[in-house]
Design a protein around this motif. Structure first.
Motif, PDB file in Angstrom:
ATOM      1  N   LYS A 160       0.677  -1.130   0.212  1.00 26.90           N
ATOM      2  CA  LYS A 160      -0.105  -0.071  -0.040  1.00 26.90           C
ATOM      3  C   LYS A 160       0.885   1.313  -0.047  1.00 26.90           C
ATOM      4  O   LYS A 160       1.020   2.123   0.683  1.00 26.90           O
ATOM      5  CB  LYS A 160      -0.898  -0.030   1.292  1.00 26.90           C
ATOM      6  CG  LYS A 160      -1.807  -1.222   1.025  1.00 26.90           C
ATOM      7  CD  LYS A 160      -2.729  -1.243   2.508  1.00 26.90           C
ATOM      8  CE  LYS A 160      -3.489  -2.494   2.656  1.00 26.90           C
ATOM      9  NZ  LYS A 160      -4.379  -2.656   3.775  1.00 26.90           N
ATOM     10  N   PRO A 179       1.937   5.018  -0.227  1.00 22.99           N
ATOM     11  CA  PRO A 179       0.988   6.172  -0.070  1.00 22.99           C
ATOM     12  C   PRO A 179       0.380   6.785  -1.674  1.00 22.99           C
ATOM     13  O   PRO A 179      -0.349   7.379  -1.558  1.00 22.99           O
ATOM     14  CB  PRO A 179       2.108   7.092   0.666  1.00 22.99           C
ATOM     15  CG  PRO A 179       2.730   6.136   1.608  1.00 22.99           C
ATOM     16  CD  PRO A 179       3.201   5.074   0.460  1.00 22.99           C
ATOM     17  N   LEU A 180       1.778   6.923  -2.313  1.00 28.30           N
ATOM     18  CA  LEU A 180       1.339   7.505  -3.731  1.00 28.30           C
ATOM     19  C   LEU A 180       0.801   6.537  -4.822  1.00 28.30           C
ATOM     20  O   LEU A 180       0.626   7.322  -6.047  1.00 28.30           O
ATOM     21  CB  LEU A 180       2.621   8.013  -4.452  1.00 28.30           C
ATOM     22  CG  LEU A 180       3.374   9.028  -3.397  1.00 28.30           C
ATOM     23  CD1 LEU A 180       4.691   9.556  -4.090  1.00 28.30           C
ATOM     24  CD2 LEU A 180       2.491  10.143  -3.239  1.00 28.30           C
ATOM     25  N   LEU A 181       0.411   5.505  -4.499  1.00 22.59           N
ATOM     26  CA  LEU A 181      -0.128   4.479  -5.526  1.00 22.59           C
ATOM     27  C   LEU A 181      -1.598   4.644  -5.405  1.00 22.59           C
ATOM     28  O   LEU A 181      -2.342   4.051  -4.914  1.00 22.59           O
ATOM     29  CB  LEU A 181       0.359   2.943  -5.331  1.00 22.59           C
ATOM     30  CG  LEU A 181      -0.433   1.931  -6.081  1.00 22.59           C
ATOM     31  CD1 LEU A 181       0.218   2.158  -7.504  1.00 22.59           C
ATOM     32  CD2 LEU A 181      -0.141   0.700  -5.587  1.00 22.59           C
ATOM     33  N   ASP A 182      -2.235   5.544  -6.296  1.00 19.21           N
ATOM     34  CA  ASP A 182      -3.684   5.785  -6.402  1.00 19.21           C
ATOM     35  C   ASP A 182      -4.082   5.017  -7.729  1.00 19.21           C
ATOM     36  O   ASP A 182      -3.526   4.098  -8.346  1.00 19.21           O
ATOM     37  CB  ASP A 182      -3.744   7.221  -6.507  1.00 19.21           C
ATOM     38  CG  ASP A 182      -3.100   8.233  -7.518  1.00 19.21           C
ATOM     39  OD1 ASP A 182      -2.795   7.477  -8.534  1.00 19.21           O
ATOM     40  OD2 ASP A 182      -3.221   9.249  -7.631  1.00 19.21           O
ATOM     41  N   GLY A 183      -5.240   5.188  -7.856  1.00 17.43           N
ATOM     42  CA  GLY A 183      -5.915   4.449  -9.081  1.00 17.43           C
ATOM     43  C   GLY A 183      -5.326   4.814 -10.207  1.00 17.43           C
ATOM     44  O   GLY A 183      -5.329   4.029 -11.241  1.00 17.43           O
ATOM     45  N   GLU A 184      -5.044   6.008 -10.736  1.00 19.84           N
ATOM     46  CA  GLU A 184      -4.737   6.501 -11.916  1.00 19.84           C
ATOM     47  C   GLU A 184      -2.969   5.716 -12.062  1.00 19.84           C
ATOM     48  O   GLU A 184      -2.714   5.130 -13.048  1.00 19.84           O
ATOM     49  CB  GLU A 184      -4.221   7.968 -12.066  1.00 19.84           C
ATOM     50  CG  GLU A 184      -3.717   8.451 -13.251  1.00 19.84           C
ATOM     51  CD  GLU A 184      -3.524   9.778 -13.497  1.00 19.84           C
ATOM     52  OE1 GLU A 184      -3.323  10.333 -14.645  1.00 19.84           O
ATOM     53  OE2 GLU A 184      -3.147  10.592 -12.698  1.00 19.84           O
ATOM     54  N   TRP A 243       3.604  -0.045 -10.319  1.00 21.75           N
ATOM     55  CA  TRP A 243       4.714   0.272  -9.118  1.00 21.75           C
ATOM     56  C   TRP A 243       5.505  -0.845  -8.832  1.00 21.75           C
ATOM     57  O   TRP A 243       5.322  -1.862  -9.048  1.00 21.75           O
ATOM     58  CB  TRP A 243       3.919   0.714  -7.838  1.00 21.75           C
ATOM     59  CG  TRP A 243       4.237   1.365  -6.862  1.00 21.75           C
ATOM     60  CD1 TRP A 243       5.046   0.864  -5.705  1.00 21.75           C
ATOM     61  CD2 TRP A 243       4.500   2.721  -6.760  1.00 21.75           C
ATOM     62  NE1 TRP A 243       5.869   1.814  -4.909  1.00 21.75           N
ATOM     63  CE2 TRP A 243       5.299   2.832  -5.572  1.00 21.75           C
ATOM     64  CE3 TRP A 243       4.070   3.825  -7.168  1.00 21.75           C
ATOM     65  CZ2 TRP A 243       5.330   4.415  -5.063  1.00 21.75           C
ATOM     66  CZ3 TRP A 243       4.228   5.135  -6.913  1.00 21.75           C
ATOM     67  CH2 TRP A 243       5.310   5.220  -5.751  1.00 21.75           C
TER      68      TRP A 243
END
Length: 289
Positions: free
Chosen positions: A270, A272-277, A284
């Motif tokens: 998880k 922190p900067l791994l968002d949906g886009e 990643w």
């Protein structure tokens, strides 16, 4: 832990345009502290690895597979893989399909035709031919590669295809394999983590080497005793001696021992900067926060 795996494999990849690239190596580790072992011989091809991965899927083998390549290209920095090209793919899976389609006639899952495409080549630095849309400096980086850089590692842009340390060709050939695995082996974080069967994650062998105490500026070890010292950092038993030591073999062995331990760390799943886009476009590197 997000999910329990029983075995851990690492594939040291290669983009060489030959049937059996010498840089391909596969190491396999079970649970506990048993030392990882090299799998198979030195005659791996990209096609054989693709077939092996599909067999793991058919058997629903509970294997976490670390693939040492970048599964995508920079997107977040410019809002596109290929800014200004109306055929630029909208996400990583469409990018994989494009690379595979434009390279369909290339042997050994290589990507010469893609890199000769009159529009695609404009974004890459090739030998004696830097595309006019490559940009400045060492080339664009994905967001996770910027995080690698901030952590003191030395990531290379996948848009740069020049030099011994370049990773672009490996990554592009890997995209052809990932495209052909669609629907059979999930790839994190582009796909949800499955409840059973194999899962592929992107890994960076230099990260494992750094965490094993390999000094900054040196990311390889080919000495047997030194390899055992590095394995001990990940609570691994000494390895079984090899007939021939290469940095590809030792990278795979050491990184599979790291992956076995890293998979248990919930926070690594998880970032922190791994968002949906980011998950949809760039992916990643597992282990990078």
């Amino acid at each position: 832990m997000t999910r329990r795996f029983e075995r851990f494999a690492v594939i040291d990849w290669s983009g060489a345009k030959v049937a059996r690239p010498p840089g391909l190596a596969v190491a396999f580790a079970g649970e506990g502290d048993a030392a990882p072992q090299l799998l198979g011989d030195r005659n791996w091809s990209r096609g054989r690895i693709l077939d092996w991965l599909k067999r793991l899927a058919r058997r629903k083998a509970p294997v976490l597979i670390g693939l040492d390549l970048s599964p995508s290209l920079p997107f977040v920095d410019r809002g596109a893989f290929f800014p200004g090209w109306d055929e630029s793919p909208p996400d990583a899976k469409a990018l994989w399909a494009m690379v595979d389609e434009l390279s369909a006639g290339d042997e050994h899952l290589s990507v010469s035709s893609f890199l000769q495409h009159r529009q695609a080549k404009r974004y890459f630095r090739l030998q004696n031919d830097c595309g006019d849309l490559f940009g400045e400096g060492r080339g664009r980086l994905r967001l996770c590669e910027e995080r690698q850089k901030a952590a003191g590692l030395q990531p290379y842009s996948c848009m740069n295809l020049v030099g011994a340390a370049q990773v672009g060709k490996s990554s592009l050939t890997g995209m052809r394999v990932l495209h052909r695995l669609a629907g059979e082996v999930p790839i994190w974080p582009f796909d949800p983590i499955p409840e059973e069967g194999p899962l592929i994650v992107e890994i960076y062998t230099s990260l494992a080497a750094r965490l094993a105490g390999v000094p900054k500026g040196r990311s390889k070890t080919v000495d047997p005793d030194d390899l055992d010292r590095r394995l001990a950092h990940f609570d691994s038993a000494p390895h079984r001696r090899l007939a021939r030591y290469t940095d590809h073999a030792t990278d795979a062995i050491l990184t599979s021992a790291w992956l076995r331990r890293a998979a248990e760390e919930e926070r690594l799943w998880k970032p922190p900067l791994l968002d949906g886009e980011v998950a949809r476009t760039e992916g990643w590197t597992f282990g990078v926060l």
